[in-house]
Design an enzyme around this catalytic site. Structure first.
Site, PDB file in Angstrom:
ATOM      1  CG  PHE A  12     -10.189  12.976  -1.105  1.00 34.76           C
ATOM      2  CD1 PHE A  12      -9.477  12.872   0.085  1.00 34.76           C
ATOM      3  CD2 PHE A  12     -11.555  12.731  -1.079  1.00 34.76           C
ATOM      4  CE1 PHE A  12     -10.113  12.538   1.274  1.00 34.76           C
ATOM      5  CE2 PHE A  12     -12.207  12.396   0.102  1.00 34.76           C
ATOM      6  CZ  PHE A  12     -11.481  12.298   1.281  1.00 34.76           C
ATOM      7  CG  ASP A  13      -3.756  15.139  -5.187  1.00 35.37           C
ATOM      8  OD1 ASP A  13      -3.878  15.341  -6.413  1.00 35.37           O
ATOM      9  OD2 ASP A  13      -2.761  14.584  -4.684  1.00 35.37           O
ATOM     10  CG  LEU A  14      -6.204   9.672  -7.823  1.00 39.49           C
ATOM     11  CD1 LEU A  14      -7.433   9.184  -7.058  1.00 39.49           C
ATOM     12  CD2 LEU A  14      -6.417   9.476  -9.322  1.00 39.49           C
ATOM     13  CG  ASP A  15      -1.272  10.114  -8.699  1.00 37.91           C
ATOM     14  OD1 ASP A  15      -1.978   9.097  -8.570  1.00 37.91           O
ATOM     15  OD2 ASP A  15      -0.848  10.504  -9.801  1.00 37.91           O
ATOM     16  CG  ASP A  49       0.230  14.525  -2.104  1.00 36.57           C
ATOM     17  OD1 ASP A  49       1.272  13.997  -2.530  1.00 36.57           O
ATOM     18  OD2 ASP A  49      -0.662  14.938  -2.865  1.00 36.57           O
TER      19      ASP A  49
END
EC number: 3.6.1.1
Length: 214
Positions: A7-10, A162
């Site tokens: 996963f990306d975080l932000d 995202d």
């Protein structure tokens, strides 16, 4: 067979959209007396700070990064928000034996702070930040490093993010990719990177992994 989800975080696991927007606005106004539109700022989400600030003033990159990080730290704990059911989604993935990693362009101190603040740091089997790799998203190196740490091949990993940088990093590493439709970016911007899949909300990751493994 999907053995790991990265996963990306932000903007993917943690809703830091307002935090990032306010940090950029403050930095541009303070350092350059500029007031870029929210749309212009949002279009940069997912890119490393150095790249973003270089396009505005290549002689003041470090000053701008320091200004950004200072205000970001001050606002951080009040502005970090949860996306619905992220904790449940991560917990369920773990219960199914799926390995979980983070691949972020955010420096380790603030990335870990946000993940711990949201109570999700405990779920991660690897946590890739810019300090760990030579090349960064959209290059595939961070995703490859995460796969190496988890002992899976890139073809057994799903990269979720995202921004186009997340998707391209996954593709460049040879992983499957998933865009989140709750991105702050215009959906067509995310679509330019051609994610293999989309989800409308975090919990749908569970259905996607189950489908890919059936």
């Amino acid at each position: 067979m999907i053995k790991a989800v990265l996963f990306d975080l932000d903007g993917t696991l943690i809703n830091t959209n307002d935090l990032i927007l306010k940090s950029f606005k403050h930095t541009f106004k303070t350092m350059l007396d500029l007031e870029p539109s929210e749309e212009e700022i949002t279009m940069n989400y997912g890119r490393p700070l150095q790249e973003i600030f270089k396009s505005y003033d290549e002689n003041r990159i470090e000053e701008m990064i320091n200004c950004y990080r200072k205000i970001n730290l001050e606002l951080h704990d009040d502005e970090c928000k949860e996306f619905a059911d992220v904790d449940l989604m991560l917990k369920t993935l773990k219960s199914k034996g799926i390995k979980i990693g983070v691949v972020t362009s955010k420096k380790s101190d603030m990335a870990e702070r946000g993940a711990k603040l949201m109570g999700i740091f405990k779920y991660f089997d690897t946590f890739i930040t810019p300090e760990i790799t030579t090349k960064h998203k959209p290059d595939g190196e961070p995703v490859l490093k995460a796969c190496e740490n988890l002992g899976v091949s890139p073809s057994e990993a799903l990269m979720v993010g995202d921004s186009p940088y997340d998707i391209l990093a996954g593709k460049n590493a040879g992983a499957k990719t998933c865009g989140v439709k709750y991105t702050a970016l215009p959906l067509e911007k995310l679509g330019e990177s051609n994610p293999d899949f989309y989800v409308d909300k975090p919990l749908e990751i569970l259905d996607l992994v189950e489908k890919l493994n059936s």
